[in-house]
Design an enzyme around this catalytic site. Structure first.
Site, short mmCIF file in Angstrom:
data_model
loop_
_atom_site.label_atom_id
_atom_site.label_comp_id
_atom_site.label_asym_id
_atom_site.label_seq_id
_atom_site.Cartn_x
_atom_site.Cartn_y
_atom_site.Cartn_z
N LYS A 16 0.83 -1.21 0.00
CA LYS A 16 0.00 0.00 0.00
C LYS A 16 0.86 1.26 0.00
O LYS A 16 1.72 1.44 0.86
CB LYS A 16 -0.86 0.04 1.27
CG LYS A 16 -2.13 -0.77 1.17
CD LYS A 16 -2.77 -0.85 2.54
CE LYS A 16 -4.08 -0.15 2.60
NZ LYS A 16 -4.71 -0.32 3.94
C1 E4P Z 1 -8.19 -0.16 4.49
O1 E4P Z 1 -7.40 -0.51 3.65
C2 E4P Z 1 -8.10 1.09 5.25
O2 E4P Z 1 -6.85 1.22 5.81
C3 E4P Z 1 -9.19 1.19 6.26
O3 E4P Z 1 -10.39 0.73 5.67
C4 E4P Z 1 -9.37 2.54 6.88
O4 E4P Z 1 -10.54 2.58 7.64
P1 E4P Z 1 -10.90 3.73 8.69
O5 E4P Z 1 -11.25 4.94 7.95
O6 E4P Z 1 -12.06 3.19 9.46
O7 E4P Z 1 -9.67 3.94 9.52
#
Ligand code: E4P
Length: 295
Positions: free
Chosen positions: A123
């Site tokens: 990522k």
């Molecule tokens: C997924 O890849 C993200 O890191 C995650 O869904 C972020 O979610 P949040 O906005 O609840 O922290």
């Protein structure tokens, strides 16, 4: 048994959740979980809970800080465990960066993390340096562009990854847009619409899911992937993994409409798209703060 129109990932930092969710997918659909997303906050939350415990076999026991190397070793241990549960799935591992981190430094982290497990997807943030690194990395490994909040950012992701040799995911964060009063699911809808004119090399991964309606609408839109926190996954399981019928309508009058912008078209140089978004900057800073609080 039916097959869902979207791949289902679990969003979290705990391998035991991966195990439970994959088991219930297998029981209900005849196939396991398709993948897992993690981020520095979710991993730090898991490790901070361990740090808080006095007696256990863990380097940071009793509130002691870890070293950065130990924290990374723990991140690796967690994703190795997740990967073993879903060897045919995809496990997202995030680079840790500030706005000052160079694309070269991100690429170096990515190459290292990609060696942790055979089914990694690395990522990168949807920033100028993040996308510069991603543009190179997508020739070497699967990638997932995170902290996406706009159609412009999605167009840039599409262009910088043209000709990629590995799967590319883009993660629009719907819940965080809802949190500021904007309809986050509209960004998913707009990106899918814009990508209809493309070659299909980028899969839309609906992220920052907070409720059952996010899942139902993402399924109706045929977002290629949905990543779901375990608690929300459980709510969906309690509803027997309901899927939306043709009468399902996602209506959130309390949230501001994010309109589709036809003037934002694919086909330009990726650096020409406006990448700026306050939530991307805030999100990057928060991920870094949570991660470095461990050491
Ligand atoms: C997924 O890849 C993200 O890191 C995650 O869904 C972020 O979610 P949040 O906005 O609840 O922290």
């Amino acid at each position: 048994m039916q097959k869902l129109p979207s791949k289902i990932f679990i969003d979290g930092g705990l391998p035991q959740e991966t195990k439970k969710a994959s088991g219930s997918m297998l029981a209900s659909f005849g196939y396991p979980l398709d993948g897992q997303t993690t981020n520095p906050t979710l991993i730090a939350r898991n490790l901070a809970a361990k740090q808080a415990l006095p007696h256990q076999d863990f380097a940071g026991r009793g509130g002691e800080k870890l070293t950065e190397a130990q924290a990374l070793e723990e991140y690796k241990r967690i994703v190795v465990e997740m990967s073993a549960v879903i060897p045919a799935g995809s496990v997202s591992i995030q680079v840790t960066a500030t706005e000052k981190t160079t694309s070269g430094e991100m690429l170096e982290q990515a190459r290292d993390r990609n060696k942790w497990i055979p089914n990694a997807s690395i990522k990168f943030p949807a920033t100028l340096t993040g996308l510069a690194a991603a543009g190179k990395a997508c020739r070497e490994m699967p990638i997932n562009i995170t902290l996406v909040f706009s159609q412009n950012q999605a167009a840039a992701v599409y262009e910088v990854t043209r000709g990629a040799k590995y799967p590319i995911f883009i993660s629009p964060f719907v819940g965080r847009l809802d949190d500021i009063g904007q309809n986050g699911m509209h960004v998913v809808k707009n990106i899918l619409k814009m990508f209809q004119n493309g070659d299909g090399h980028v899969e839309v991964l609906t992220a920052s899911v907070r409720n059952l309606d996010h899942i139902l609408y993402a399924l109706q839109l045929k977002s290629e992937i949905i990543t779901i926190p375990f608690k929300v996954f459980q709510l969906w399981a309690e509803e027997n993994f309901r899927i939306p019928d043709e009468n399902y309508a996602y209506e959130k009058p309390e949230l501001e409409v994010i309109p589709y912008k036809p003037e934002i078209q694919l086909g330009r140089n990726w650096e020409e798209y406006d990448l700026s978004h306050g939530l991307t900057e805030r999100g990057l800073a928060a991920f870094y703060k949570d991660w470095t609080s461990l050491f």
